[in-house]
Design a protein around this motif. Structure first.
Motif, PDB file in Angstrom:
ATOM      1  N   VAL A 135      -6.630   4.742   4.724  1.00 16.50           N
ATOM      2  CA  VAL A 135      -7.506   5.855   4.354  1.00 16.50           C
ATOM      3  C   VAL A 135      -7.973   6.593   5.608  1.00 16.50           C
ATOM      4  O   VAL A 135      -8.034   7.828   5.640  1.00 16.50           O
ATOM      5  CB  VAL A 135      -8.714   5.353   3.531  1.00 16.50           C
ATOM      6  CG1 VAL A 135      -9.719   6.486   3.306  1.00 16.50           C
ATOM      7  CG2 VAL A 135      -8.245   4.805   2.191  1.00 16.50           C
TER       8      VAL A 135
ATOM      9  N   ASN B  45       1.197   4.029  -3.119  1.00 11.81           N
ATOM     10  CA  ASN B  45       0.512   5.299  -2.848  1.00 11.81           C
ATOM     11  C   ASN B  45       1.397   6.390  -2.266  1.00 11.81           C
ATOM     12  O   ASN B  45       0.883   7.436  -1.848  1.00 11.81           O
ATOM     13  CB  ASN B  45      -0.663   5.042  -1.901  1.00 11.81           C
ATOM     14  CG  ASN B  45      -1.708   4.142  -2.521  1.00 11.81           C
ATOM     15  OD1 ASN B  45      -2.147   4.349  -3.642  1.00 11.81           O
ATOM     16  ND2 ASN B  45      -2.107   3.104  -1.785  1.00 11.81           N
TER      17      ASN B  45
ATOM     18  N   LEU C 246      -8.117  -5.470   2.430  1.00 12.40           N
ATOM     19  CA  LEU C 246      -8.991  -4.322   2.660  1.00 12.40           C
ATOM     20  C   LEU C 246      -8.786  -3.698   4.035  1.00 12.40           C
ATOM     21  O   LEU C 246      -9.043  -2.495   4.204  1.00 12.40           O
ATOM     22  CB  LEU C 246     -10.448  -4.738   2.470  1.00 12.40           C
ATOM     23  CG  LEU C 246     -10.794  -5.111   1.027  1.00 12.40           C
ATOM     24  CD1 LEU C 246     -12.202  -5.696   0.932  1.00 12.40           C
ATOM     25  CD2 LEU C 246     -10.685  -3.895   0.114  1.00 12.40           C
TER      26      LEU C 246
ATOM     27  N   HIS D 120      -6.107  -1.142   3.538  1.00 11.73           N
ATOM     28  CA  HIS D 120      -6.630   0.017   2.813  1.00 11.73           C
ATOM     29  C   HIS D 120      -7.543   0.847   3.713  1.00 11.73           C
ATOM     30  O   HIS D 120      -7.462   2.087   3.722  1.00 11.73           O
ATOM     31  CB  HIS D 120      -7.392  -0.460   1.574  1.00 11.73           C
ATOM     32  CG  HIS D 120      -7.779   0.643   0.655  1.00 11.73           C
ATOM     33  ND1 HIS D 120      -6.851   1.405  -0.019  1.00 11.73           N
ATOM     34  CD2 HIS D 120      -9.005   1.139   0.289  1.00 11.73           C
ATOM     35  CE1 HIS D 120      -7.467   2.304  -0.761  1.00 11.73           C
ATOM     36  NE2 HIS D 120      -8.770   2.178  -0.580  1.00 11.73           N
TER      37      HIS D 120
ATOM     38  N   VAL E 109      -6.232   6.587  -4.243  1.00 17.15           N
ATOM     39  CA  VAL E 109      -5.676   5.356  -3.659  1.00 17.15           C
ATOM     40  C   VAL E 109      -6.641   4.178  -3.788  1.00 17.15           C
ATOM     41  O   VAL E 109      -6.249   3.030  -3.568  1.00 17.15           O
ATOM     42  CB  VAL E 109      -5.297   5.563  -2.176  1.00 17.15           C
ATOM     43  CG1 VAL E 109      -4.242   6.639  -2.037  1.00 17.15           C
ATOM     44  CG2 VAL E 109      -6.525   5.877  -1.333  1.00 17.15           C
ATOM     45  N   SER E 110      -7.893   4.460  -4.145  1.00 19.81           N
ATOM     46  CA  SER E 110      -8.892   3.388  -4.311  1.00 19.81           C
ATOM     47  C   SER E 110      -9.128   3.036  -5.771  1.00 19.81           C
ATOM     48  O   SER E 110     -10.081   2.321  -6.090  1.00 19.81           O
ATOM     49  CB  SER E 110     -10.226   3.807  -3.664  1.00 19.81           C
ATOM     50  OG  SER E 110     -10.082   4.070  -2.298  1.00 19.81           O
TER      51      SER E 110
ATOM     52  N   TYR F 133      -2.870  -0.108  -5.672  1.00 18.17           N
ATOM     53  CA  TYR F 133      -3.027  -1.163  -4.677  1.00 18.17           C
ATOM     54  C   TYR F 133      -4.286  -1.997  -4.899  1.00 18.17           C
ATOM     55  O   TYR F 133      -4.248  -3.229  -4.805  1.00 18.17           O
ATOM     56  CB  TYR F 133      -3.045  -0.523  -3.292  1.00 18.17           C
ATOM     57  CG  TYR F 133      -3.252  -1.490  -2.154  1.00 18.17           C
ATOM     58  CD1 TYR F 133      -2.217  -2.322  -1.735  1.00 18.17           C
ATOM     59  CD2 TYR F 133      -4.475  -1.565  -1.483  1.00 18.17           C
ATOM     60  CE1 TYR F 133      -2.391  -3.207  -0.673  1.00 18.17           C
ATOM     61  CE2 TYR F 133      -4.660  -2.447  -0.424  1.00 18.17           C
ATOM     62  CZ  TYR F 133      -3.622  -3.264  -0.028  1.00 18.17           C
ATOM     63  OH  TYR F 133      -3.801  -4.151   1.009  1.00 18.17           O
ATOM     64  N   LEU F 134      -5.411  -1.349  -5.184  1.00 16.49           N
ATOM     65  CA  LEU F 134      -6.671  -2.060  -5.394  1.00 16.49           C
ATOM     66  C   LEU F 134      -7.034  -2.220  -6.864  1.00 16.49           C
ATOM     67  O   LEU F 134      -8.214  -2.418  -7.190  1.00 16.49           O
ATOM     68  CB  LEU F 134      -7.817  -1.334  -4.664  1.00 16.49           C
ATOM     69  CG  LEU F 134      -7.858  -1.448  -3.142  1.00 16.49           C
ATOM     70  CD1 LEU F 134      -9.104  -0.773  -2.592  1.00 16.49           C
ATOM     71  CD2 LEU F 134      -7.805  -2.899  -2.685  1.00 16.49           C
TER      72      LEU F 134
ATOM     73  N   THR G  20     -16.281  -0.547   2.220  1.00 14.13           N
ATOM     74  CA  THR G  20     -15.285  -1.577   2.495  1.00 14.13           C
ATOM     75  C   THR G  20     -15.948  -2.917   2.805  1.00 14.13           C
ATOM     76  O   THR G  20     -15.500  -3.971   2.340  1.00 14.13           O
ATOM     77  CB  THR G  20     -14.385  -1.150   3.668  1.00 14.13           C
ATOM     78  OG1 THR G  20     -13.777   0.109   3.365  1.00 14.13           O
ATOM     79  CG2 THR G  20     -13.292  -2.189   3.911  1.00 14.13           C
TER      80      THR G  20
ATOM     81  N   TRP H   3       0.841  -1.207   0.000  1.00 13.16           N
ATOM     82  CA  TRP H   3       0.000   0.000   0.000  1.00 13.16           C
ATOM     83  C   TRP H   3       0.872   1.252   0.000  1.00 13.16           C
ATOM     84  O   TRP H   3       0.622   2.186  -0.775  1.00 13.16           O
ATOM     85  CB  TRP H   3      -0.926   0.004   1.216  1.00 13.16           C
ATOM     86  CG  TRP H   3      -2.051   1.004   1.078  1.00 13.16           C
ATOM     87  CD1 TRP H   3      -3.320   0.744   0.645  1.00 13.16           C
ATOM     88  CD2 TRP H   3      -2.006   2.401   1.373  1.00 13.16           C
ATOM     89  NE1 TRP H   3      -4.067   1.905   0.643  1.00 13.16           N
ATOM     90  CE2 TRP H   3      -3.291   2.940   1.085  1.00 13.16           C
ATOM     91  CE3 TRP H   3      -1.019   3.254   1.852  1.00 13.16           C
ATOM     92  CZ2 TRP H   3      -3.599   4.291   1.257  1.00 13.16           C
ATOM     93  CZ3 TRP H   3      -1.316   4.606   2.011  1.00 13.16           C
ATOM     94  CH2 TRP H   3      -2.584   5.108   1.733  1.00 13.16           C
TER      95      TRP H   3
ATOM     96  N   ASN I 174     -13.201  -4.643  -7.338  1.00 16.19           N
ATOM     97  CA  ASN I 174     -13.073  -3.353  -6.654  1.00 16.19           C
ATOM     98  C   ASN I 174     -14.298  -2.511  -6.969  1.00 16.19           C
ATOM     99  O   ASN I 174     -14.415  -1.957  -8.065  1.00 16.19           O
ATOM    100  CB  ASN I 174     -11.793  -2.636  -7.091  1.00 16.19           C
ATOM    101  CG  ASN I 174     -11.642  -1.273  -6.423  1.00 16.19           C
ATOM    102  OD1 ASN I 174     -12.501  -0.835  -5.659  1.00 16.19           O
ATOM    103  ND2 ASN I 174     -10.539  -0.601  -6.705  1.00 16.19           N
TER     104      ASN I 174
END
Length: 243
Positions: free
Chosen positions: A118, A26, A111, A114, A45-46, A52-53, A135, A22, A194
């Motif tokens: 976040v 990011n 997750l 993540h 970042v999502s 990452y995702l 999530t 992660w 995702n």
């Protein structure tokens, strides 16, 4: 039986690995966030295209660790263990439960990192977007997808061996990614890996998310039925010797 303590250690190691990944993916966005506190870090970042995702990571990069995690977490089918079960269905039920638990732990680890990151780096948008709900939804979908992949792996394994099963499963996952990224086919599991990104960027509705969840649950049930057929046909002596 595999040690529960070792399983905990491996799960923690998995979280550490995803934490490093992660930060690696990011770090650029974190630098932007430091310069501009109002920057919506949560969106970049999502992303499902890269990072990452990304679908590529969820279905390709993380696939080898997932398959190795199955091999570690799920009991091997050695003769002295097989004879404890009253029937093949009993054996299959136990293995299927272990595949589901393993899939959940793996998806949860991805997750969790993540979610925590976040919350730590973009708390305002975390709260305003009800990120915990997104999530949880993504956890349910990703668990179903990995559960189907795990059942696919063992379906192939029951007819061959672990090396062939890993190679074939990886190739199928790669094909699913190509269908999504190159052919833009939205009906495959890659489109559901995702859903945080489409919720944040394009406003996916709750009704659409329920359709996706129903689709992945249905696929899991189909794979479970196929696996049940395979276990009835399996020659355990061949399976043990080839592994």
């Amino acid at each position: 039986m595999k040690s529960n303590q070792k399983k905990v250690y491996v799960s923690l190691l998995l979280c550490f690995l995803f934490g490093c990944l992660w930060m690696t993916y990011n770090i650029h966005y974190l630098k932007i966030k430091q310069l501009d506190p109002a920057y919506p870090l949560i969106i970049d970042v999502s992303g499902s295209v890269e990072g990452y995702l990304s679908v590529k990571n969820l279905l390709i990069t993380y696939m080898i660790p997932l398959l190795l995690f199955y091999r570690f977490f799920i009991e091997d089918e050695h003769p002295h263990r097989i004879v404890r079960f009253t029937s093949r269905i009993d054996l299959y039920r136990r293995r299927t439960i272990q595949v589901f638990i393993s899939s959940f732990i793996f998806a949860f680890s991805i997750l969790l990192i993540h979610f925590a990151a976040v919350f730590l780096f973009d708390r305002f948008h975390f709260v305003s977007s009800d990120f915990w709900k997104l999530t949880l939804l993504n956890l349910a979908l990703l668990t179903c997808i990995y559960f189907s992949i795990g059942l696919l792996y063992y379906f192939i394994f029951d007819y061959s061996n672990s090396i062939m099963a890993m190679a074939a499963t990886f190739c199928i996952c790669f094909f699913l990614y190509v269908m999504k990224s190159q052919l833009n086919l939205a009906w495959g599991p890659a489109s559901d890996a995702n859903v945080i990104d489409p919720f944040l960027s394009s406003g996916m509705t709750g009704y659409q998310s329920l359709i996706l969840l129903g689709k992945e649950v249905s696929l899991s049930l189909v794979m479970a039925l196929l696996g049940l057929f395979a276990i009835e046909e399996k020659d355990f002596l061949v399976g043990v010797s080839d592994d």
